[in-house]
Design a protein around this motif. Structure first.
Motif, PDB file in Angstrom:
ATOM      1  N   THR A 298       0.834  -1.204   0.000  1.00 38.77           N
ATOM      2  CA  THR A 298       0.000   0.000   0.000  1.00 38.77           C
ATOM      3  C   THR A 298       0.869   1.253   0.000  1.00 38.77           C
ATOM      4  O   THR A 298       0.516   2.268  -0.609  1.00 38.77           O
ATOM      5  CB  THR A 298      -0.936   0.034   1.230  1.00 38.77           C
ATOM      6  OG1 THR A 298      -0.152  -0.051   2.414  1.00 38.77           O
ATOM      7  CG2 THR A 298      -1.910  -1.131   1.194  1.00 38.77           C
ATOM      8  N   GLU A 299       2.025   1.201   0.670  1.00 34.87           N
ATOM      9  CA  GLU A 299       2.928   2.351   0.693  1.00 34.87           C
ATOM     10  C   GLU A 299       3.565   2.558  -0.673  1.00 34.87           C
ATOM     11  O   GLU A 299       3.777   3.695  -1.110  1.00 34.87           O
ATOM     12  CB  GLU A 299       4.020   2.143   1.750  1.00 34.87           C
ATOM     13  CG  GLU A 299       4.893   3.373   1.968  1.00 34.87           C
ATOM     14  CD  GLU A 299       5.924   3.176   3.062  1.00 34.87           C
ATOM     15  OE1 GLU A 299       6.898   3.949   3.103  1.00 34.87           O
ATOM     16  OE2 GLU A 299       5.755   2.232   3.870  1.00 34.87           O
ATOM     17  N   ILE A 300       3.838   1.442  -1.382  1.00 33.86           N
ATOM     18  CA  ILE A 300       4.397   1.555  -2.730  1.00 33.86           C
ATOM     19  C   ILE A 300       3.394   2.233  -3.655  1.00 33.86           C
ATOM     20  O   ILE A 300       3.736   3.125  -4.439  1.00 33.86           O
ATOM     21  CB  ILE A 300       4.780   0.165  -3.285  1.00 33.86           C
ATOM     22  CG1 ILE A 300       5.893  -0.456  -2.429  1.00 33.86           C
ATOM     23  CG2 ILE A 300       5.239   0.273  -4.742  1.00 33.86           C
ATOM     24  CD1 ILE A 300       6.240  -1.882  -2.814  1.00 33.86           C
ATOM     25  N   VAL A 301       2.129   1.805  -3.567  1.00 34.85           N
ATOM     26  CA  VAL A 301       1.072   2.402  -4.389  1.00 34.85           C
ATOM     27  C   VAL A 301       0.921   3.880  -4.048  1.00 34.85           C
ATOM     28  O   VAL A 301       0.728   4.728  -4.931  1.00 34.85           O
ATOM     29  CB  VAL A 301      -0.264   1.660  -4.196  1.00 34.85           C
ATOM     30  CG1 VAL A 301      -1.406   2.398  -4.895  1.00 34.85           C
ATOM     31  CG2 VAL A 301      -0.158   0.238  -4.711  1.00 34.85           C
ATOM     32  N   ASP A 302       1.011   4.206  -2.766  1.00 34.66           N
ATOM     33  CA  ASP A 302       0.920   5.608  -2.333  1.00 34.66           C
ATOM     34  C   ASP A 302       1.980   6.473  -3.007  1.00 34.66           C
ATOM     35  O   ASP A 302       1.727   7.616  -3.388  1.00 34.66           O
ATOM     36  CB  ASP A 302       1.097   5.701  -0.813  1.00 34.66           C
ATOM     37  CG  ASP A 302      -0.228   5.900  -0.113  1.00 34.66           C
ATOM     38  OD1 ASP A 302      -1.251   6.013  -0.816  1.00 34.66           O
ATOM     39  OD2 ASP A 302      -0.230   5.942   1.122  1.00 34.66           O
ATOM     40  N   ARG A 303       3.174   5.908  -3.141  1.00 32.90           N
ATOM     41  CA  ARG A 303       4.293   6.668  -3.702  1.00 32.90           C
ATOM     42  C   ARG A 303       4.096   6.964  -5.194  1.00 32.90           C
ATOM     43  O   ARG A 303       4.741   7.855  -5.731  1.00 32.90           O
ATOM     44  CB  ARG A 303       5.596   5.895  -3.521  1.00 32.90           C
ATOM     45  CG  ARG A 303       5.993   5.630  -2.068  1.00 32.90           C
ATOM     46  CD  ARG A 303       6.517   6.876  -1.385  1.00 32.90           C
ATOM     47  NE  ARG A 303       7.043   6.566  -0.064  1.00 32.90           N
ATOM     48  CZ  ARG A 303       8.324   6.295   0.189  1.00 32.90           C
ATOM     49  NH1 ARG A 303       9.213   6.294  -0.802  1.00 32.90           N
ATOM     50  NH2 ARG A 303       8.722   6.028   1.417  1.00 32.90           N
ATOM     51  N   THR A 304       3.247   6.180  -5.869  1.00 32.29           N
ATOM     52  CA  THR A 304       3.073   6.366  -7.311  1.00 32.29           C
ATOM     53  C   THR A 304       2.272   7.619  -7.639  1.00 32.29           C
ATOM     54  O   THR A 304       2.316   8.110  -8.772  1.00 32.29           O
ATOM     55  CB  THR A 304       2.347   5.161  -7.941  1.00 32.29           C
ATOM     56  OG1 THR A 304       1.009   5.082  -7.424  1.00 32.29           O
ATOM     57  CG2 THR A 304       3.099   3.869  -7.654  1.00 32.29           C
ATOM     58  N   ASP A 305       1.487   8.115  -6.680  1.00 32.38           N
ATOM     59  CA  ASP A 305       0.647   9.305  -6.893  1.00 32.38           C
ATOM     60  C   ASP A 305      -0.293   9.134  -8.091  1.00 32.38           C
ATOM     61  O   ASP A 305      -0.589  10.095  -8.805  1.00 32.38           O
ATOM     62  CB  ASP A 305       1.513  10.559  -7.105  1.00 32.38           C
ATOM     63  CG  ASP A 305       2.283  10.947  -5.850  1.00 32.38           C
ATOM     64  OD1 ASP A 305       1.720  10.753  -4.758  1.00 32.38           O
ATOM     65  OD2 ASP A 305       3.430  11.404  -5.963  1.00 32.38           O
ATOM     66  N   SER A 306      -0.764   7.914  -8.316  1.00 36.21           N
ATOM     67  CA  SER A 306      -1.672   7.639  -9.433  1.00 36.21           C
ATOM     68  C   SER A 306      -3.045   7.264  -8.885  1.00 36.21           C
ATOM     69  O   SER A 306      -3.168   6.279  -8.148  1.00 36.21           O
ATOM     70  CB  SER A 306      -1.136   6.489 -10.292  1.00 36.21           C
ATOM     71  OG  SER A 306      -2.107   6.045 -11.205  1.00 36.21           O
ATOM     72  N   VAL A 307      -4.070   8.062  -9.245  1.00 35.14           N
ATOM     73  CA  VAL A 307      -5.433   7.771  -8.777  1.00 35.14           C
ATOM     74  C   VAL A 307      -5.921   6.453  -9.359  1.00 35.14           C
ATOM     75  O   VAL A 307      -6.538   5.637  -8.669  1.00 35.14           O
ATOM     76  CB  VAL A 307      -6.394   8.921  -9.174  1.00 35.14           C
ATOM     77  CG1 VAL A 307      -7.824   8.566  -8.803  1.00 35.14           C
ATOM     78  CG2 VAL A 307      -5.972  10.213  -8.495  1.00 35.14           C
ATOM     79  N   VAL A 308      -5.643   6.217 -10.644  1.00 34.56           N
ATOM     80  CA  VAL A 308      -6.086   4.984 -11.301  1.00 34.56           C
ATOM     81  C   VAL A 308      -5.466   3.768 -10.638  1.00 34.56           C
ATOM     82  O   VAL A 308      -6.159   2.785 -10.325  1.00 34.56           O
ATOM     83  CB  VAL A 308      -5.717   5.010 -12.811  1.00 34.56           C
ATOM     84  CG1 VAL A 308      -6.053   3.661 -13.453  1.00 34.56           C
ATOM     85  CG2 VAL A 308      -6.461   6.127 -13.512  1.00 34.56           C
ATOM     86  N   LEU A 309      -4.150   3.830 -10.409  1.00 28.93           N
ATOM     87  CA  LEU A 309      -3.474   2.718  -9.751  1.00 28.93           C
ATOM     88  C   LEU A 309      -3.985   2.549  -8.326  1.00 28.93           C
ATOM     89  O   LEU A 309      -4.123   1.429  -7.826  1.00 28.93           O
ATOM     90  CB  LEU A 309      -1.960   2.948  -9.743  1.00 28.93           C
ATOM     91  CG  LEU A 309      -1.105   1.773  -9.249  1.00 28.93           C
ATOM     92  CD1 LEU A 309      -1.373   0.533 -10.077  1.00 28.93           C
ATOM     93  CD2 LEU A 309       0.382   2.141  -9.317  1.00 28.93           C
ATOM     94  N   GLY A 310      -4.301   3.671  -7.663  1.00 30.13           N
ATOM     95  CA  GLY A 310      -4.854   3.597  -6.308  1.00 30.13           C
ATOM     96  C   GLY A 310      -6.187   2.881  -6.289  1.00 30.13           C
ATOM     97  O   GLY A 310      -6.462   2.075  -5.381  1.00 30.13           O
ATOM     98  N   ILE A 311      -7.040   3.148  -7.271  1.00 27.64           N
ATOM     99  CA  ILE A 311      -8.351   2.489  -7.355  1.00 27.64           C
ATOM    100  C   ILE A 311      -8.179   0.996  -7.620  1.00 27.64           C
ATOM    101  O   ILE A 311      -8.798   0.148  -6.959  1.00 27.64           O
ATOM    102  CB  ILE A 311      -9.207   3.132  -8.459  1.00 27.64           C
ATOM    103  CG1 ILE A 311      -9.577   4.565  -8.065  1.00 27.64           C
ATOM    104  CG2 ILE A 311     -10.468   2.309  -8.720  1.00 27.64           C
ATOM    105  CD1 ILE A 311     -10.270   5.341  -9.166  1.00 27.64           C
ATOM    106  N   ILE A 312      -7.323   0.673  -8.588  1.00 29.90           N
ATOM    107  CA  ILE A 312      -7.079  -0.737  -8.911  1.00 29.90           C
ATOM    108  C   ILE A 312      -6.485  -1.467  -7.710  1.00 29.90           C
ATOM    109  O   ILE A 312      -6.867  -2.597  -7.391  1.00 29.90           O
ATOM    110  CB  ILE A 312      -6.139  -0.857 -10.124  1.00 29.90           C
ATOM    111  CG1 ILE A 312      -6.821  -0.279 -11.369  1.00 29.90           C
ATOM    112  CG2 ILE A 312      -5.735  -2.306 -10.362  1.00 29.90           C
ATOM    113  CD1 ILE A 312      -5.915  -0.215 -12.584  1.00 29.90           C
ATOM    114  N   ALA A 313      -5.539  -0.809  -7.027  1.00 25.56           N
ATOM    115  CA  ALA A 313      -4.908  -1.415  -5.856  1.00 25.56           C
ATOM    116  C   ALA A 313      -5.922  -1.650  -4.744  1.00 25.56           C
ATOM    117  O   ALA A 313      -5.892  -2.691  -4.072  1.00 25.56           O
ATOM    118  CB  ALA A 313      -3.773  -0.534  -5.356  1.00 25.56           C
TER     119      ALA A 313
END
Length: 476
Positions: A298-313
């Motif tokens: 979850t911290e890795i996804v947070d670092r991406t700053d991508s809303v789309v990736l956040g939703i998929i994650a």
């Protein structure tokens, strides 16, 4: 067996959690068994555990990787042993345990397993709800609102929805459980592979070359590598300990023994290889891109700053957490609770009881239970499962030569598994003696280093003591 079969075919008893499944219900092929393990491995905790093993034990990435694969093969061997009776006789774990512990004595291991399962079921419902809350906040931009018992209004809404979602799945029966597992397993892998691809491009294609050096240990020796490998092996075996003992809860739905064995072969070594490789590459990619070894996805996804990736994650974390909850917690909890009063507690009623506990445990997790230090209590109960596994395997293979009398397993007032008073005293003594060691590894500071091997030693002790006491003294 006629009476049991007749009952099993009636509509009223069709939801009974403990009855033997019929031939028509034995529909799980190897892929369904494969996905039991995929979902058991793919949790957020499982990822963090595997990723941390590449870092915490001071060994090279290849040593850690090899240890994880060997652990997967060993666990596969053990679950093939514990699941065989379930596949052959169509019986769940609490009924299988009656052969070694007695028709009344089997309630002891069933209650211990159910207590651990109920607790973690409630906790995992809460963690799954955090993924839904993340999704809602990502889509709507709402921050959450007023806080009650450590949870915002959005958090509470998410928690109740996830809690209800679990009820919908189990209320529809095991076909729906199988269907969700078959969806969640491949879906989670697809997203994990997508995250690796994202990190690959973010690392300018240097991910593989960097992975070879990031987890290298220049100061390592054969002795330190071996010590670390054994510790990783023991840790992973302990991680799967709970599912190993009650695997007959799932294997009884397998079409045949071949489907179970193939599913375990693909499910354990393959999943361990693929999941460990993805964890290794993701952790390495995060180290290259962000300059530190991050073990929380979850911290890795947070670092991406991508809303789309956040939703998929968020959807992925939700599917992964619900998947492991159904496999490792819900089914054993339901069967263990039903075993307390088989004639009165059906599958659905046991499921509602489990859900009631989950509502309290999950709802109070943030504000109270997580601060209370309950882990020692839960770990103590978990440690006691090891001797029970050894006793069960010795009884089934060495004393009974894989032959059970199913009618007697369901006869709580007589039969060869009643042992006069419902308890097998030989199994009880073996359990108590071996459990002292297992529990000591949780509480005695001097034995803490054995915690990773405690399950294996406890199982061997329990089985060995039982064999010495019971050989030639129990009716087969």
């Amino acid at each position: 067996m006629h009476a049991i079969t007749a009952e099993a075919d009636s509509g009223e008893v069709a939801q009974d959690a403990l009855r033997p499944v019929t031939e028509k219900e034995k529909t799980w092929g190897w892929f369904a068994i494969f996905n039991v393990w995929a979902n058991d491995i793919q949790s957020l905790f499982g990822y963090s555990l595997v990723a941390s093993l590449f870092i915490s034990f001071g060994v090279s990435g290849w040593t850690a990787f090899a240890s994880l694969i060997v652990a997967g093969l060993f666990v596969m061997f053990l679950v093939n042993l514990s699941g065989a009776a379930g596949e052959r006789y169509g019986i769940p774990y609490p009924v299988f345990a009656r052969a070694s512990m007695g028709t009344q004595g089997a309630k002891l291991p069933a209650v211990l397993r159910a207590t651990v399962a109920v607790f973690w079921y409630g906790v995992q419902v809460y963690f799954a709800s955090t993924a839904l809350a993340l999704l809602i906040k990502s889509v709507t931009g709402i921050t959450g609102g007023t806080t009650y018992l450590g949870l915002t209004e959005i958090d509470w809404l998410s928690f109740v929805l996830v809690w209800a979602f679990h009820i919908v799945i189990f209320w529809r029966g095991m076909d729906w459980v199988e269907g969700f597992l078959n969806f969640a397993g491949p879906f989670v892998y697809a997203v994990m592979i997508g995250l690796v691809i994202y990190l690959w491009f973010a690392a300018d294609g240097k991910l593989l070359s960097e992975a070879q050096t990031i987890f290298a240990n220049p100061e390592g020796t054969w002795a330190t590598e071996l010590k670390g490998a054994v510790a990783i092996f023991g840790t992973m075996v302990a991680y799967f300990a709970a599912v190993m003992i009650n695997f007959s809860d799932f294997s009884r739905y397998a079409r045949d023994k071949k489907a179970m064995v193939r599913g375990n072969l693909a499910g354990l070594p393959f999943n361990m290889i693929l999941f460990s490789a993805l964890a290794l590459l993701t952790t390495a990619g995060a180290a290259v891109v962000y300059g530190e070894k991050i073990i929380n996805p979850t911290e890795i996804v947070d670092r991406t700053d991508s809303v789309v990736l956040g939703i998929i994650a968020a959807i992925t974390f939700f599917a992964a957490t619900v998947g492991i909850n159904l496999v490792a917690n819900f089914i054993p909890a339901v069967n263990g609770i039903a075993n307390l009063a088989p004639s009165k507690i059906s599958f659905r009623k046991a499921g509602l009881i489990t859900s009631g506990f989950a509502l309290v445990i999950g709802g109070l997790w943030t504000s109270f239970i997580s601060q209370f230090g309950i882990s020692g209590f839960v770990n103590t109960l978990g440690a006691t499962l090891a001797p029970l596994y050894g006793i069960m395997i010795v009884d089934y293979y060495m004393l009974r030569k894989e032959a059970l009398k199913r009618d007697d397993l369901y006869n709580e007032r007589g039969g060869i598994y009643h042992y006069g008073n419902g308890w097998n005293e030989h199994a009880l003594v073996a359990f108590c003696v071996a459990a002292v060691f297992s529990v000591a590894t949780v509480w005695v500071p001097g034995l803490n280093e054995l915690a990773g091997y405690a399950w294996i030693i406890g199982a061997v002790l329990g089985g060995g003591i039982y064999l010495v006491r019971a050989k030639g003294k129990v009716a087969v």
